[in-house]
Design a protein around this motif. Structure first.
Motif, PDB file in Angstrom:
ATOM      1  N   UNK A  23       0.845  -1.191   0.000  1.00 17.20           N
ATOM      2  CA  UNK A  23       0.000   0.000   0.000  1.00 17.20           C
ATOM      3  C   UNK A  23       0.885   1.246   0.000  1.00 17.20           C
ATOM      4  N   UNK A  24       0.584   2.217  -0.848  1.00 16.95           N
ATOM      5  CA  UNK A  24       1.406   3.429  -0.945  1.00 16.95           C
ATOM      6  C   UNK A  24       1.155   4.402   0.204  1.00 16.95           C
ATOM      7  N   UNK A  25       1.625   4.026   1.377  1.00 15.61           N
ATOM      8  CA  UNK A  25       1.537   4.889   2.560  1.00 15.61           C
ATOM      9  C   UNK A  25       2.888   4.880   3.253  1.00 15.61           C
ATOM     10  N   UNK A  26       3.180   5.925   4.028  1.00 14.24           N
ATOM     11  CA  UNK A  26       4.431   5.960   4.788  1.00 14.24           C
ATOM     12  C   UNK A  26       4.336   4.973   5.943  1.00 14.24           C
ATOM     13  N   UNK A  27       5.427   4.220   6.159  1.00 11.65           N
ATOM     14  CA  UNK A  27       5.478   3.247   7.254  1.00 11.65           C
ATOM     15  C   UNK A  27       6.831   3.300   7.928  1.00 11.65           C
ATOM     16  N   UNK A  28       6.870   2.822   9.167  1.00 15.03           N
ATOM     17  CA  UNK A  28       8.118   2.708   9.915  1.00 15.03           C
ATOM     18  C   UNK A  28       8.204   1.283  10.448  1.00 15.03           C
ATOM     19  N   UNK A  29       9.348   0.645  10.244  1.00  9.59           N
ATOM     20  CA  UNK A  29       9.562  -0.733  10.658  1.00  9.59           C
ATOM     21  C   UNK A  29      11.063  -1.003  10.723  1.00  9.59           C
TER      22      UNK A  29
END
Length: 181
Positions: A23-29
């Motif tokens: 999905x084209x969303x900002x993520x942090x991992x």
């Protein structure tokens, strides 16, 4: 994307997630989760390239495959830089990825075409095939050319293709006429 080299935390923008088939969303991992998307055959090289970039404080530049959740394989080019140091609060990286799948496919098509041409030229033993540079220097000499003229490739490659013509034919412009498309 950004990467905290001290904690291994990566922030991916919407574009990178889209390039990973997500999905084209900002993520942090954690960075290891990013590596899970890298093709298994490329994973060690990608991890090593990031590690070396951080250790040596060198720019990152690597191409590798990723596997989307649906199994699609794409090629990415990743470039990044290292910022900061341990004394100033840690090292970070920032970079960007672009999809280079189409370019890679085009390069492979050219390689395959060149290989087919090589096989045709090498198998044409009843015909002399000479390839020339734009300046008419010999760049290729087929087995058929060697059989026809009796000269090994080493004696022809790099020399003027004009030497295949008699002095009379050269004076009459035969080398130039033979190159007309």
């Amino acid at each position: 994307w950004t990467l905290d080299a001290e904690t291994g935390t990566q922030t991916r923008d919407a574009n990178l997630n889209r390039l990973l088939g997500l999905d084209p969303v900002e993520t942090t991992q954690l960075f290891d989760e990013f590596l899970d998307h890298v093709h298994p055959d490329d994973r060690a090289a990608v991890a090593a390239a990031f590690g070396e970039s951080i250790r040596e404080r060198r720019p990152l530049a690597i191409e590798f495959r990723v596997v989307w959740p649906d199994g699609t394989v794409r090629w990415l080019r990743d470039q990044g830089d290292v910022f900061g140091d341990a004394a100033a609060g840690g090292r970070h990286m920032a970079g960007a990825c672009v999809d280079v799948t189409d370019r890679r496919a085009a390069e492979e098509a050219v390689r395959a075409s060149e290989e087919r041409l090589r096989l045709v030229v090498e198998s044409a033993t009843d015909y002399a095939i000479l390839t020339l540079s734009p300046g008419r220097a010999g760049t290729g000499w087929s087995p058929g050319a060697e059989a026809t003229f009796g000269w090994p490739a080493a004696e022809v490659v790099g020399r003027s293709g004009d030497e295949l013509f008699t002095p009379e034919d050269r004076a009459a412009g035969a080398p130039e006429q033979s190159l007309v498309e």
